[in-house]
Design a protein around this motif. Structure first.
Motif, PDB file in Angstrom:
ATOM      1  N   TYR A 169      69.633  48.636   1.086  1.00  0.00           N
ATOM      2  CA  TYR A 169      70.346  48.218   2.295  1.00  0.00           C
ATOM      3  C   TYR A 169      71.806  48.669   2.275  1.00  0.00           C
ATOM      4  CZ  TYR A 169      72.401  45.524   6.011  1.00  0.00           C
ATOM      5  OH  TYR A 169      73.086  45.188   7.136  1.00  0.00           O
ATOM      6  N   LEU A 208      71.216  44.018  10.530  1.00  0.00           N
ATOM      7  CA  LEU A 208      69.878  43.916   9.950  1.00  0.00           C
ATOM      8  C   LEU A 208      69.015  43.031  10.851  1.00  0.00           C
ATOM      9  CD1 LEU A 208      67.836  44.321   7.639  1.00  0.00           C
ATOM     10  CD2 LEU A 208      68.884  42.358   6.487  1.00  0.00           C
ATOM     11  N   ALA A 262      69.359  37.618   5.044  1.00  0.00           N
ATOM     12  CA  ALA A 262      69.313  37.788   6.495  1.00  0.00           C
ATOM     13  C   ALA A 262      69.295  36.442   7.215  1.00  0.00           C
ATOM     14  CB  ALA A 262      68.086  38.608   6.890  1.00  0.00           C
ATOM     15  N   CYS A 270      63.394  45.454   7.417  1.00  0.00           N
ATOM     16  CA  CYS A 270      64.129  45.045   6.226  1.00  0.00           C
ATOM     17  C   CYS A 270      63.852  46.020   5.083  1.00  0.00           C
ATOM     18  CB  CYS A 270      63.710  43.629   5.829  1.00  0.00           C
ATOM     19  SG  CYS A 270      64.781  42.866   4.613  1.00  0.00           S
ATOM     20  N   TRP A 322      65.672  40.926  11.336  1.00  0.00           N
ATOM     21  CA  TRP A 322      64.615  40.276  10.565  1.00  0.00           C
ATOM     22  C   TRP A 322      63.662  39.574  11.524  1.00  0.00           C
ATOM     23  CZ3 TRP A 322      64.220  34.980  11.108  1.00  0.00           C
ATOM     24  CH2 TRP A 322      65.344  34.294  11.569  1.00  0.00           C
ATOM     25  N   LEU A 373      65.676  39.112   2.383  1.00  0.00           N
ATOM     26  CA  LEU A 373      65.248  38.256   3.499  1.00  0.00           C
ATOM     27  C   LEU A 373      66.070  36.967   3.533  1.00  0.00           C
ATOM     28  CD1 LEU A 373      61.333  38.480   3.418  1.00  0.00           C
ATOM     29  CD2 LEU A 373      62.959  39.878   4.696  1.00  0.00           C
ATOM     30  N   ASP A 380      58.177  39.623   8.326  1.00  0.00           N
ATOM     31  CA  ASP A 380      58.711  39.987   7.011  1.00  0.00           C
ATOM     32  C   ASP A 380      57.989  39.255   5.889  1.00  0.00           C
ATOM     33  OD1 ASP A 380      60.674  41.819   7.845  1.00  0.00           O
ATOM     34  OD2 ASP A 380      62.074  40.196   8.323  1.00  0.00           O
ATOM     35  N   ALA A 408      73.227  39.917  11.040  1.00  0.00           N
ATOM     36  CA  ALA A 408      71.760  39.895  10.991  1.00  0.00           C
ATOM     37  C   ALA A 408      71.248  39.176  12.230  1.00  0.00           C
ATOM     38  CB  ALA A 408      71.262  39.194   9.726  1.00  0.00           C
TER      39      ALA A 408
END
Length: 529
Positions: free
Chosen positions: A364, A382, A411, A357, A384, A408, A388, A260
């Motif tokens: 995901y 991913l 991440a 996201c 972020w 979140l 978000d 991430a």
């Protein structure tokens, strides 16, 4: 467990394995495949539906099957639910064989319900490549076309009916289903009941009507990933709340390396990730305009024409052209919404990047699971960012917001293995096999909880305290060989740093508008209190 060689006598004592070899050229069945298939065939036999084995396999298996594999079932092993299954298998685990093989043995057609046209087309292509003759129900077909489909099904020429919920709920189609003698209904990507049914695809909440019209007790719902709330909705809307066997394959894809990256400038983060990782690649975006805009940006930045976009707003011919291009191209980058991410079988995708996201961990893992279906090492990244949080606040339902926020947290969390975090979010308690190396960025000690631009921006203004305004800094930074940013990108990043208090602008007559780091910011970009 070794695979048999051609002519292995084990096939003679294992008719299920032998049928897979005869009909599909498959020499090995995974335990979860065997369990799913045996449940279908056993339930069919118990319901009086003929099971027609290949000629050399007749009378070699009992009606209820011979498997002793364990299953995770909330309802126990009662015969009433034997043919009612929720099957949770990771992407690339051989899901299609679980219903294709029974379809070739059962004495009646199998109806397979898919959420999107590209997935319907992909399934039809794969079946035709194996020499089968599927039919596809879709919107816009003439009465003559529907009559031809009906004739193929009723005559037994076609064992597979491919459709989506919307076309099956058309009153004329719904009225025909019982007369077609459908013996097994398969719902692929069943998590769509939860993710789409209560918003823009209400037809998913009426799958029960389709099942009632077909009058069959053999129902199998497949999904790659599902947490308890999603499974509850699958049980409610597809199985009427009456329960179903739950068969769980291992959702752990050990050939995928998870990472991430925090970024204010997401497009630039995608660009740099593509430069650093192998192709073919898919980049998932949350909106149709976003896919088109990002594809243009990447073509310009990378000076590469092997980049296209894909979303549900394209017409059928455009979609088919993009699918064929991507499937055959070893150097392709496809920027897509989730419209492409569901089950289209390109085995050699090496990198999957999420610019935005996704709404849930199920989404995901479903989309990142497009990577490495050939079993070779692959990447799932991913992206972020600070926006978000605003996206989370716009989510109306609290349960949906919690699911989004859980991803979140995943991440941003660099205190635990990403693989273990994902499995935990699925409430998966099986043995978590992890690769010895290349597991994730946390295990590889390359993960960072910071936004990727902040350190270099703060470093620049520490060296040049109160020298530049936003406009002046953008001009200087854009002209530096070591910084591959556009002026507008730099202004965006500086705007975030000013709004968040990482940077401040002077107010006096000598320093008005000149930028310096906030006094309470440490070198890593955190405000100190």
């Amino acid at each position: 467990m070794g695979k048999s060689e051609p002519g292995d006598t084990a096939e003679l004592s294992d008719p299920l394995r032998g049928a897979a070899a005869d009909l599909f050229g498959m020499k090995y069945l995974f335990p979860y495949q065997r369990l799913v298939i045996t449940n279908i065939l056993g339930a069919a036999a118990a319901s009086g539906i003929p099971v027609n084995w290949p000629e050399n396999r007749n009378n070699q298996i009992s009606p209820g099957g011979q498997e002793n594999s364990r299953e995770d079932s909330d309802e126990g092993g009662d015969r009433q639910n034997l043919g009612r299954q929720i099957v949770i298998l990771p992407t690339g685990a051989g899901k299609s064989l679980c219903f294709q093989l029974p379809a070739m043995l059962l004495g009646g057609p199998t109806l397979v319900i898919y959420p999107i046209l590209s997935l319907m087309a992909d399934q039809q292509r794969r079946l035709e490549e194996r020499g089968f003759s599927p039919v596809t129900l879709r919107g816009g077909q003439s009465a003559e076309e529907r009559d031809q489909i009906r004739e193929k099904v009723v005559s037994g020429k076609s064992r597979f009916i491919i459709a989506n919920p919307e076309v099956l709920l058309v009153p004329k189609v719904l009225a025909m289903l019982e007369s077609w003698g459908i013996v097994h209904i398969v719902i692929d990507e069943a998590h769509c009941v939860s993710e789409w049914g209560e918003s823009f695809r209400p037809s998913y909440l009426e799958i029960g009507k389709i099942i009632d019209a077909a009058k069959t007790n053999l129902i199998t719902a497949f999904t790659a990933t599902a947490s308890d709330p999603v499974l509850e909705k699958i049980n409610s809307y597809i199985f009427g709340g009456n329960g179903a066997h739950r068969i769980i394959g291992n959702p752990n894809r050990i050939n995928i390396h998870y990472a991430a990256r925090g970024a204010v400038l997401r497009d630039m983060a995608v660009r740099d990730s593509i430069l650093a990782h192998p192709r073919p690649a898919i980049v998932f975006c949350s909106s149709r305009p976003g896919t088109e805009r990002l594809a243009r940006y990447l073509r310009e930045q990378l000076r590469d024409r092997e980049i296209r976009f894909y979303h549900a707003g394209l017409d059928r011919e455009e979609k088919a052209a993009v699918e064929q291009w991507f499937f055959a191209n070893k150097n392709a980058i496809l920027v897509s919404t989730c419209a492409y991410g569901m089950g289209v079988d390109k085995p050699d995708i090496r990198t999957v990047i999420h610019r935005d996201c996704p709404p849930t961990v199920e989404a995901y893992l479903q989309e990142s699971g497009r990577a490495g279906r050939d079993g070779l090492p692959s990447e799932a990244i991913l992206i972020w960012g600070p926006d978000d949080r605003a996206a989370a606040e716009r989510i109306g339902k609290e349960a949906d917001r919690r699911r989004f926020e859980a991803l979140l947290t995943y991440a941003r969390n660099i205190g635990a293995c990403r693989r273990e975090q994902l499995l935990s979010l699925l409430n998966y308690t099986g043995a978590g096999e992890s690769p010895e190396d290349s597991c994730c960025d946390v295990c590889g000690k390359t993960a960072s909880p910071e936004l990727r631009e902040i350190k270099s921006i703060l470093g620049f203004f520490r060296r040049n305290r109160r020298w530049y305004t936003v406009k002046e800094a953008a001009e200087v930074l854009a002209g530096m060989d070591t910084v591959q940013w556009e002026k507008e990108e730099i202004r965006t990043a500086l705007g975030y740093c000013l709004r968040s208090g990482l940077l401040k602008q002077g107010k006096g007559p000598f320093w008005k508008g000149k930028i310096s780091p906030a006094e309470r910011v440490n070198p890593s970009g955190h405000l100190q209190y």
